[in-house]
Design a protein around this motif. Structure first.
Motif, PDB file in Angstrom:
ATOM      1  N   GLN A  66     -56.217 -51.316 -25.244  1.00  0.00           N
ATOM      2  CA  GLN A  66     -56.604 -50.865 -25.987  1.00  0.00           C
ATOM      3  C   GLN A  66     -57.013 -51.364 -27.902  1.00  0.00           C
ATOM      4  OE1 GLN A  66     -57.056 -47.169 -28.380  1.00  0.00           O
ATOM      5  NE2 GLN A  66     -58.481 -46.653 -27.637  1.00  0.00           N
ATOM      6  N   LEU A  67     -57.969 -52.061 -28.082  1.00  0.00           N
ATOM      7  CA  LEU A  67     -58.192 -52.954 -29.123  1.00  0.00           C
ATOM      8  C   LEU A  67     -57.595 -52.419 -30.279  1.00  0.00           C
ATOM      9  CD1 LEU A  67     -59.083 -55.949 -30.476  1.00  0.00           C
ATOM     10  CD2 LEU A  67     -61.615 -54.577 -30.846  1.00  0.00           C
ATOM     11  N   PRO A  73     -66.631 -42.976 -34.806  1.00  0.00           N
ATOM     12  CA  PRO A  73     -65.715 -43.061 -32.959  1.00  0.00           C
ATOM     13  C   PRO A  73     -64.211 -43.655 -32.531  1.00  0.00           C
ATOM     14  CG  PRO A  73     -67.842 -43.371 -33.099  1.00  0.00           C
ATOM     15  CD  PRO A  73     -67.397 -43.665 -33.987  1.00  0.00           C
ATOM     16  N   THR A  74     -64.258 -45.113 -33.417  1.00  0.00           N
ATOM     17  CA  THR A  74     -62.998 -45.533 -33.139  1.00  0.00           C
ATOM     18  C   THR A  74     -62.476 -45.269 -34.448  1.00  0.00           C
ATOM     19  OG1 THR A  74     -63.980 -47.324 -34.359  1.00  0.00           O
ATOM     20  CG2 THR A  74     -64.510 -47.705 -32.252  1.00  0.00           C
ATOM     21  N   ALA A  75     -62.046 -44.844 -35.339  1.00  0.00           N
ATOM     22  CA  ALA A  75     -61.565 -44.592 -36.573  1.00  0.00           C
ATOM     23  C   ALA A  75     -60.427 -43.680 -36.015  1.00  0.00           C
ATOM     24  CB  ALA A  75     -62.567 -43.879 -37.808  1.00  0.00           C
ATOM     25  N   ARG A  76     -59.051 -44.178 -36.477  1.00  0.00           N
ATOM     26  CA  ARG A  76     -58.399 -43.249 -35.615  1.00  0.00           C
ATOM     27  C   ARG A  76     -56.882 -43.266 -37.122  1.00  0.00           C
ATOM     28  NH1 ARG A  76     -61.162 -43.649 -31.787  1.00  0.00           N
ATOM     29  NH2 ARG A  76     -60.046 -43.860 -30.108  1.00  0.00           N
ATOM     30  N   ASN A  88     -62.482 -51.561 -26.357  1.00  0.00           N
ATOM     31  CA  ASN A  88     -63.635 -52.731 -25.899  1.00  0.00           C
ATOM     32  C   ASN A  88     -63.672 -53.553 -27.837  1.00  0.00           C
ATOM     33  OD1 ASN A  88     -66.501 -52.338 -27.028  1.00  0.00           O
ATOM     34  ND2 ASN A  88     -65.600 -51.104 -24.961  1.00  0.00           N
ATOM     35  N   ALA A  89     -64.027 -54.864 -27.958  1.00  0.00           N
ATOM     36  CA  ALA A  89     -64.231 -55.332 -28.372  1.00  0.00           C
ATOM     37  C   ALA A  89     -65.400 -54.645 -29.747  1.00  0.00           C
ATOM     38  CB  ALA A  89     -64.513 -56.299 -29.076  1.00  0.00           C
ATOM     39  N   ARG A  90     -66.787 -55.032 -28.374  1.00  0.00           N
ATOM     40  CA  ARG A  90     -67.672 -54.478 -29.154  1.00  0.00           C
ATOM     41  C   ARG A  90     -67.926 -52.815 -29.951  1.00  0.00           C
ATOM     42  NH1 ARG A  90     -73.433 -55.470 -25.720  1.00  0.00           N
ATOM     43  NH2 ARG A  90     -74.586 -54.940 -27.392  1.00  0.00           N
ATOM     44  N   ALA A  91     -67.092 -52.338 -29.042  1.00  0.00           N
ATOM     45  CA  ALA A  91     -66.987 -50.649 -30.342  1.00  0.00           C
ATOM     46  C   ALA A  91     -66.353 -50.716 -31.405  1.00  0.00           C
ATOM     47  CB  ALA A  91     -66.262 -49.436 -29.256  1.00  0.00           C
ATOM     48  N   ALA A  92     -65.643 -51.727 -31.781  1.00  0.00           N
ATOM     49  CA  ALA A  92     -64.782 -52.258 -33.039  1.00  0.00           C
ATOM     50  C   ALA A  92     -65.453 -52.847 -33.538  1.00  0.00           C
ATOM     51  CB  ALA A  92     -63.292 -52.516 -32.177  1.00  0.00           C
TER      52      ALA A  92
END
Length: 93
Positions: free
Chosen positions: A6-7, A33-36, A67-71
């Motif tokens: 994971q990035l 979606p990518t916020a952790r 993937n980098a695109r989602a981030a």
């Protein structure tokens, strides 16, 4: 054994002027979606001061994605509200 990569990225928020955190915009960023996770005083109604360095950032978000695109998409989604009203909320009492 299968390994998943994971990035991960930290995004320091930037307030271009003094203001107050807007509840709706803040919660929409935290629900990406990518916020952790996050650090700092990211509470709706909190007063923020203009960011002049890393120590004066209103807070930081942690993003993680397969993937980098989602981030990258979520990074851009975070930066847009900063320019359009994230710091134009109503002060809490």
């Amino acid at each position: 054994m299968t390994s998943t990569r994971q990035l991960a990225a930290k995004v320091s928020l930037i307030a271009e002027r003094d203001g107050v955190l807007d509840e709706d915009l803040l919660f929409s960023m935290l629900a990406l979606p990518t916020a952790r996770g996050y650090a700092g005083g990211l509470v709706p109604g909190n007063t923020v001061r203009r960011t002049v360095d890393l120590l004066t950032s209103p807070g930081r978000l942690v993003l993680a994605a397969d993937n980098a695109r989602a981030a990258t998409m979520d990074y851009r989604t975070i930066r847009a509200p900063e320019a359009s009203g994230l710091y134009a909320g109503t002060a809490s009492r």
